[in-house]
Write a protein that holds these residues in place. Sequence first.
Motif, PDB file in Angstrom:
ATOM      1  N   LEU A 153      -1.783  -3.303  69.084  1.00 24.76           N
ATOM      2  CA  LEU A 153      -1.576  -2.444  69.796  1.00 24.76           C
ATOM      3  C   LEU A 153      -2.740  -2.357  70.847  1.00 24.76           C
ATOM      4  O   LEU A 153      -1.708  -2.443  72.325  1.00 24.76           O
ATOM      5  N   TRP A 154      -3.571  -2.006  70.147  1.00 26.32           N
ATOM      6  CA  TRP A 154      -5.116  -2.651  71.040  1.00 26.32           C
ATOM      7  C   TRP A 154      -5.134  -3.682  71.983  1.00 26.32           C
ATOM      8  O   TRP A 154      -5.764  -4.257  72.861  1.00 26.32           O
ATOM      9  N   SER A 155      -4.627  -4.440  71.980  1.00 25.75           N
ATOM     10  CA  SER A 155      -4.709  -6.164  73.221  1.00 25.75           C
ATOM     11  C   SER A 155      -3.514  -6.225  73.664  1.00 25.75           C
ATOM     12  O   SER A 155      -3.244  -7.111  74.575  1.00 25.75           O
ATOM     13  N   ASN A 156      -3.150  -4.761  73.904  1.00 22.64           N
ATOM     14  CA  ASN A 156      -1.786  -5.400  75.399  1.00 22.64           C
ATOM     15  C   ASN A 156      -1.955  -5.399  76.767  1.00 22.64           C
ATOM     16  O   ASN A 156      -3.506  -4.828  76.687  1.00 22.64           O
ATOM     17  N   HIS A 157      -1.457  -5.740  76.537  1.00 28.54           N
ATOM     18  CA  HIS A 157      -1.588  -6.431  78.843  1.00 28.54           C
ATOM     19  C   HIS A 157       0.129  -6.192  79.075  1.00 28.54           C
ATOM     20  O   HIS A 157       0.727  -6.068  78.771  1.00 28.54           O
ATOM     21  N   PRO A 158      -0.127  -5.735  80.759  1.00 23.79           N
ATOM     22  CA  PRO A 158       1.007  -6.781  81.343  1.00 23.79           C
ATOM     23  C   PRO A 158       2.005  -7.969  80.817  1.00 23.79           C
ATOM     24  O   PRO A 158       1.376  -8.832  80.379  1.00 23.79           O
ATOM     25  N   ARG A 159       2.817  -7.552  80.172  1.00 25.50           N
ATOM     26  CA  ARG A 159       3.780  -7.938  80.095  1.00 25.50           C
ATOM     27  C   ARG A 159       4.470  -9.522  80.968  1.00 25.50           C
ATOM     28  O   ARG A 159       4.882  -9.456  81.761  1.00 25.50           O
ATOM     29  N   VAL A 160       3.962 -11.076  80.297  1.00 24.28           N
ATOM     30  CA  VAL A 160       4.291 -11.752  81.300  1.00 24.28           C
ATOM     31  C   VAL A 160       4.767 -12.927  80.805  1.00 24.28           C
ATOM     32  O   VAL A 160       5.090 -12.818  79.144  1.00 24.28           O
ATOM     33  N   PRO A 213      15.407 -19.308  79.116  1.00 24.81           N
ATOM     34  CA  PRO A 213      15.486 -20.815  80.068  1.00 24.81           C
ATOM     35  C   PRO A 213      14.231 -21.525  79.261  1.00 24.81           C
ATOM     36  O   PRO A 213      13.829 -21.896  80.050  1.00 24.81           O
ATOM     37  N   GLY A 214      14.123 -21.006  77.692  1.00 26.77           N
ATOM     38  CA  GLY A 214      12.902 -21.755  77.383  1.00 26.77           C
ATOM     39  C   GLY A 214      11.937 -20.679  77.326  1.00 26.77           C
ATOM     40  O   GLY A 214      10.318 -21.498  77.456  1.00 26.77           O
ATOM     41  N   VAL A 215      11.427 -19.095  77.878  1.00 27.68           N
ATOM     42  CA  VAL A 215      10.153 -19.175  77.728  1.00 27.68           C
ATOM     43  C   VAL A 215      10.117 -17.564  76.456  1.00 27.68           C
ATOM     44  O   VAL A 215      11.047 -17.875  75.638  1.00 27.68           O
ATOM     45  N   VAL A 216       8.684 -17.695  76.575  1.00 26.23           N
ATOM     46  CA  VAL A 216       8.282 -16.380  75.848  1.00 26.23           C
ATOM     47  C   VAL A 216       7.257 -15.290  76.111  1.00 26.23           C
ATOM     48  O   VAL A 216       6.881 -15.918  77.508  1.00 26.23           O
ATOM     49  N   PHE A 217       7.533 -14.382  76.008  1.00 31.05           N
ATOM     50  CA  PHE A 217       6.742 -13.568  76.230  1.00 31.05           C
ATOM     51  C   PHE A 217       5.264 -13.108  75.874  1.00 31.05           C
ATOM     52  O   PHE A 217       5.433 -13.004  74.942  1.00 31.05           O
TER      53      PHE A 217
END
Length: 68
Positions: A31-38, A19-23
């Motif tokens: 990889l070092w900059s990963n955080h929980p997916r939003v 519906p028009g989102v990006v994650f």
Amino acid sequence: MSTTTQTPIELTAADLQGPGVVFCPNPKMPLWSNHPRVFLDVATTGSAKCPYCGTEYVLKAGEKVHGH
């Protein structure tokens, strides 16, 4: 949280999911900059900012999101 100024990531309508989102984090981020997916709603206002890393996503000028 990141305090550096980043260039917004420009998106086309084809880059958006469902519906028009990006994650975020996106697959191009290291990889070092990963955080929980939003999931960020870009279709409604044309832009969104990640609450974790501050990355801003903007819809390219003139792009039309179908269904909105």
